[in-house]
Write a protein that holds these residues in place. Sequence first.
Motif, PDB file in Angstrom:
ATOM      1  N   CYS A   1       3.614  -2.971  -9.259  1.00  0.00           N
ATOM      2  CA  CYS A   1       2.301  -3.370  -8.759  1.00  0.00           C
ATOM      3  C   CYS A   1       1.969  -4.777  -9.214  1.00  0.00           C
ATOM      4  CB  CYS A   1       1.231  -2.397  -9.248  1.00  0.00           C
ATOM      5  SG  CYS A   1      -0.415  -2.731  -8.554  1.00  0.00           S
ATOM      6  N   GLY A   2       1.218  -5.476  -8.388  1.00  0.00           N
ATOM      7  CA  GLY A   2       0.745  -6.805  -8.765  1.00  0.00           C
ATOM      8  C   GLY A   2      -0.374  -7.257  -7.855  1.00  0.00           C
ATOM      9  N   GLY A   3      -1.144  -8.222  -8.327  1.00  0.00           N
ATOM     10  CA  GLY A   3      -2.197  -8.796  -7.512  1.00  0.00           C
ATOM     11  C   GLY A   3      -1.621  -9.579  -6.341  1.00  0.00           C
ATOM     12  N   LYS A   4      -2.360  -9.604  -5.249  1.00  0.00           N
ATOM     13  CA  LYS A   4      -1.884 -10.319  -4.070  1.00  0.00           C
ATOM     14  C   LYS A   4      -1.708 -11.809  -4.356  1.00  0.00           C
ATOM     15  CE  LYS A   4      -3.824  -6.973  -0.822  1.00  0.00           C
ATOM     16  NZ  LYS A   4      -4.790  -6.721   0.276  1.00  0.00           N
ATOM     17  N   LYS A   5      -2.543 -12.364  -5.221  1.00  0.00           N
ATOM     18  CA  LYS A   5      -2.433 -13.782  -5.555  1.00  0.00           C
ATOM     19  C   LYS A   5      -1.220 -14.076  -6.433  1.00  0.00           C
ATOM     20  CE  LYS A   5      -7.326 -14.989  -5.066  1.00  0.00           C
ATOM     21  NZ  LYS A   5      -8.530 -15.546  -5.765  1.00  0.00           N
ATOM     22  N   LEU A   6      -0.640 -13.039  -7.052  1.00  0.00           N
ATOM     23  CA  LEU A   6       0.554 -13.225  -7.865  1.00  0.00           C
ATOM     24  C   LEU A   6       1.844 -13.064  -7.058  1.00  0.00           C
ATOM     25  CD1 LEU A   6      -0.305 -11.450 -11.254  1.00  0.00           C
ATOM     26  CD2 LEU A   6      -0.187 -13.888 -10.782  1.00  0.00           C
ATOM     27  N   GLY A   7       1.717 -12.901  -5.745  1.00  0.00           N
ATOM     28  CA  GLY A   7       2.904 -12.853  -4.909  1.00  0.00           C
ATOM     29  C   GLY A   7       3.562 -11.495  -4.822  1.00  0.00           C
ATOM     30  N   ILE A   8       2.778 -10.427  -4.886  1.00  0.00           N
ATOM     31  CA  ILE A   8       3.358  -9.089  -4.857  1.00  0.00           C
ATOM     32  C   ILE A   8       4.082  -8.815  -3.541  1.00  0.00           C
ATOM     33  CG2 ILE A   8       1.113  -8.156  -4.155  1.00  0.00           C
ATOM     34  CD1 ILE A   8       3.900  -6.303  -6.100  1.00  0.00           C
ATOM     35  N   ASP A   9       3.591  -9.332  -2.413  1.00  0.00           N
ATOM     36  CA  ASP A   9       4.247  -9.052  -1.139  1.00  0.00           C
ATOM     37  C   ASP A   9       5.625  -9.706  -1.065  1.00  0.00           C
ATOM     38  OD1 ASP A   9       2.286  -7.399   0.020  1.00  0.00           O
ATOM     39  OD2 ASP A   9       1.068  -9.133   0.555  1.00  0.00           O
ATOM     40  N   SER A  10       5.736 -10.942  -1.545  1.00  0.00           N
ATOM     41  CA  SER A  10       7.050 -11.591  -1.541  1.00  0.00           C
ATOM     42  C   SER A  10       7.983 -10.914  -2.537  1.00  0.00           C
ATOM     43  CB  SER A  10       6.922 -13.088  -1.852  1.00  0.00           C
ATOM     44  OG  SER A  10       6.471 -13.296  -3.180  1.00  0.00           O
ATOM     45  N   PHE A  11       7.425 -10.429  -3.661  1.00  0.00           N
ATOM     46  CA  PHE A  11       8.250  -9.715  -4.637  1.00  0.00           C
ATOM     47  C   PHE A  11       8.762  -8.405  -4.035  1.00  0.00           C
ATOM     48  CE2 PHE A  11       9.278  -7.194  -8.357  1.00  0.00           C
ATOM     49  CZ  PHE A  11       9.860  -8.116  -9.198  1.00  0.00           C
ATOM     50  N   ARG A  12       7.929  -7.714  -3.275  1.00  0.00           N
ATOM     51  CA  ARG A  12       8.350  -6.460  -2.631  1.00  0.00           C
ATOM     52  C   ARG A  12       9.497  -6.729  -1.652  1.00  0.00           C
ATOM     53  NH1 ARG A  12       6.558  -4.546   2.171  1.00  0.00           N
ATOM     54  NH2 ARG A  12       4.780  -5.987   2.097  1.00  0.00           N
ATOM     55  N   LYS A  13       9.396  -7.796  -0.895  1.00  0.00           N
ATOM     56  CA  LYS A  13      10.464  -8.120   0.057  1.00  0.00           C
ATOM     57  C   LYS A  13      11.746  -8.483  -0.679  1.00  0.00           C
ATOM     58  CE  LYS A  13       7.183  -9.688   3.550  1.00  0.00           C
ATOM     59  NZ  LYS A  13       6.593 -10.855   4.256  1.00  0.00           N
ATOM     60  N   TRP A  14      11.597  -9.214  -1.797  1.00  0.00           N
ATOM     61  CA  TRP A  14      12.776  -9.578  -2.606  1.00  0.00           C
ATOM     62  C   TRP A  14      13.444  -8.327  -3.167  1.00  0.00           C
ATOM     63  CZ3 TRP A  14      13.204  -8.732  -7.945  1.00  0.00           C
ATOM     64  CH2 TRP A  14      14.321  -9.302  -8.562  1.00  0.00           C
ATOM     65  N   ALA A  15      12.664  -7.427  -3.745  1.00  0.00           N
ATOM     66  CA  ALA A  15      13.216  -6.198  -4.314  1.00  0.00           C
ATOM     67  C   ALA A  15      13.857  -5.326  -3.236  1.00  0.00           C
ATOM     68  CB  ALA A  15      12.122  -5.414  -5.037  1.00  0.00           C
ATOM     69  N   GLY A  16      13.243  -5.316  -2.047  1.00  0.00           N
ATOM     70  CA  GLY A  16      13.739  -4.482  -0.965  1.00  0.00           C
ATOM     71  C   GLY A  16      15.088  -4.902  -0.418  1.00  0.00           C
ATOM     72  N   LYS A  17      15.532  -6.109  -0.761  1.00  0.00           N
ATOM     73  CA  LYS A  17      16.866  -6.546  -0.338  1.00  0.00           C
ATOM     74  C   LYS A  17      17.968  -5.829  -1.125  1.00  0.00           C
ATOM     75  CE  LYS A  17      15.313 -11.173   1.025  1.00  0.00           C
ATOM     76  NZ  LYS A  17      15.388 -12.637   0.716  1.00  0.00           N
ATOM     77  N   THR A  18      17.606  -5.298  -2.292  1.00  0.00           N
ATOM     78  CA  THR A  18      18.580  -4.594  -3.131  1.00  0.00           C
ATOM     79  C   THR A  18      18.390  -3.090  -3.082  1.00  0.00           C
ATOM     80  OG1 THR A  18      18.683  -6.497  -4.630  1.00  0.00           O
ATOM     81  CG2 THR A  18      19.485  -4.391  -5.483  1.00  0.00           C
ATOM     82  N   VAL A  19      17.128  -2.642  -3.102  1.00  0.00           N
ATOM     83  CA  VAL A  19      16.816  -1.204  -3.079  1.00  0.00           C
ATOM     84  C   VAL A  19      15.719  -0.973  -2.042  1.00  0.00           C
ATOM     85  CG1 VAL A  19      16.074   0.786  -4.420  1.00  0.00           C
ATOM     86  CG2 VAL A  19      17.366  -1.036  -5.534  1.00  0.00           C
ATOM     87  N   ALA A  20      15.894   0.018  -1.206  1.00  0.00           N
ATOM     88  CA  ALA A  20      14.922   0.292  -0.149  1.00  0.00           C
ATOM     89  C   ALA A  20      13.580   0.722  -0.745  1.00  0.00           C
ATOM     90  CB  ALA A  20      15.458   1.384   0.777  1.00  0.00           C
ATOM     91  N   VAL A  21      12.515   0.068  -0.306  1.00  0.00           N
ATOM     92  CA  VAL A  21      11.159   0.431  -0.722  1.00  0.00           C
ATOM     93  C   VAL A  21      10.716   1.636   0.096  1.00  0.00           C
ATOM     94  CG1 VAL A  21       8.760  -0.326  -0.788  1.00  0.00           C
ATOM     95  CG2 VAL A  21      10.593  -1.904  -1.446  1.00  0.00           C
ATOM     96  N   GLU A  22      10.181   2.655  -0.573  1.00  0.00           N
ATOM     97  CA  GLU A  22       9.826   3.898   0.117  1.00  0.00           C
ATOM     98  C   GLU A  22       8.436   3.839   0.742  1.00  0.00           C
ATOM     99  OE1 GLU A  22      10.437   7.147  -2.583  1.00  0.00           O
ATOM    100  OE2 GLU A  22      12.548   6.645  -2.895  1.00  0.00           O
ATOM    101  N   ASP A  23       7.476   3.257   0.017  1.00  0.00           N
ATOM    102  CA  ASP A  23       6.113   3.189   0.562  1.00  0.00           C
ATOM    103  C   ASP A  23       5.288   2.247  -0.294  1.00  0.00           C
ATOM    104  OD1 ASP A  23       4.024   3.663   2.271  1.00  0.00           O
ATOM    105  OD2 ASP A  23       4.055   5.848   2.041  1.00  0.00           O
ATOM    106  N   ARG A  24       4.071   1.980   0.168  1.00  0.00           N
ATOM    107  CA  ARG A  24       3.171   1.069  -0.547  1.00  0.00           C
ATOM    108  C   ARG A  24       1.735   1.502  -0.324  1.00  0.00           C
ATOM    109  NH1 ARG A  24       0.796  -2.608   2.931  1.00  0.00           N
ATOM    110  NH2 ARG A  24       0.583  -4.252   1.376  1.00  0.00           N
ATOM    111  N   LEU A  25       0.865   1.108  -1.257  1.00  0.00           N
ATOM    112  CA  LEU A  25      -0.580   1.271  -1.135  1.00  0.00           C
ATOM    113  C   LEU A  25      -1.252  -0.039  -1.545  1.00  0.00           C
ATOM    114  CD1 LEU A  25      -1.102   4.754  -2.869  1.00  0.00           C
ATOM    115  CD2 LEU A  25      -1.213   4.295  -0.404  1.00  0.00           C
ATOM    116  N   SER A  26      -2.452  -0.242  -1.044  1.00  0.00           N
ATOM    117  CA  SER A  26      -3.200  -1.459  -1.366  1.00  0.00           C
ATOM    118  C   SER A  26      -4.610  -1.095  -1.803  1.00  0.00           C
ATOM    119  CB  SER A  26      -3.240  -2.375  -0.140  1.00  0.00           C
ATOM    120  OG  SER A  26      -3.973  -3.558  -0.422  1.00  0.00           O
ATOM    121  N   LYS A  27      -5.019  -1.656  -2.941  1.00  0.00           N
ATOM    122  CA  LYS A  27      -6.378  -1.444  -3.448  1.00  0.00           C
ATOM    123  C   LYS A  27      -6.655  -2.470  -4.542  1.00  0.00           C
ATOM    124  CE  LYS A  27      -9.527   2.175  -5.110  1.00  0.00           C
ATOM    125  NZ  LYS A  27      -9.659   3.587  -5.559  1.00  0.00           N
TER     126      LYS A  27
END
Length: 340
Positions: free
Chosen positions: A110-136
């Motif tokens: 988890c991370g704040g949107k201003k800390l680049g969590i979406d780009s980090f999720r895409k980076w991580a997903g290149k190695t391991v498939a991301v199963e799901d996400r939530l936003s709050k």
Amino acid sequence: MVSPAQQTLFLPFDNGILLPPVGETRFLAAGIEANTALGDVWKTALTCLQPFRPDYLKLQSTGFHAVTRLDDHARFDGGLLLLGKHRGRNEEWFADLLSRVAPGGTIVVCGGKKLGIDSFRKWAGKTVAVEDRLSKNHAVVFWLTRPAELTDEAIAALRPAAKHVNGQFHTAPGMFSHGEVDRASALLAGHLEGRLSGAVADFGAGWGYLSAECLKYPQKIRKLDLYEADFEAIEAARGNLSGFAGDVPLAFHWHDLVSEPVTEIYDTVVMNPPFHEGRATDVSLGQAFITAAARRLKTGGRLLLVANRQLPYEATLKPLFRSVETLQETDGFKAIEAKK
């Protein structure tokens, strides 16, 4: 008060999407803060990887098991990662989770949107498939399962490279001024000659650049003590200065200058104090460093300080020191000498 991003980190468990730890289940948690609202089940299950001393102390004082580094053989059933502001350290911790969590175990990030969590999720997903996400709470949490077929080579490829500065200083992601000499520190280094004496302390020493500059004048220094809140940085400084010290005794203190008292007395203190808490400017950090220096300097002692030009440290310095002089202002920075 725990950060909104950390509240979001536990959202999949709170919503019943993921199962919390039970029985002997163990989770590795990287970068989290102390949260007294978490129950005893989580406190028992978590090993908290936290090299930043203020957060480490808060975790320990509230009953969590905090460590600065992991035992070589430590293994876990699941993992949590709360992103910090340093992308490289986040990547290093994600690789730690993949190498330490058992195949089939869940890893939650988890991370704040201003800390680049979406780009980090895409980076991580290149190695391991991301199963799901939530936003709050202006944050995003995602989770994945540690694959059984993931190789050590694939995990190693995720780790960012350490960088050497001037061919002699080891630095790593997450440390202040990773990979280069900080321009403000370099400005202060130009004013050390003729101003160092006796027992010297470097407050906020980082990976040791300013201390190495002090050691260029060994005939003036009786001893040199380094204080730094980032465990990885102070350990890097220990290695970086091993070839510089000569006969000057060195001491390395993993220390929070804001909350922990300094016991030694000094003739000279040098510092490039931090002024950010997260992404926000926090002048109180530098003010706390200045106050700590004033308390532990001898009468006649000298504080050598560098800071961004707009930071109003003179208002803190003048009541505490006999004289305050700006040595140089350039390139948005100011170097200051204050005498006790």
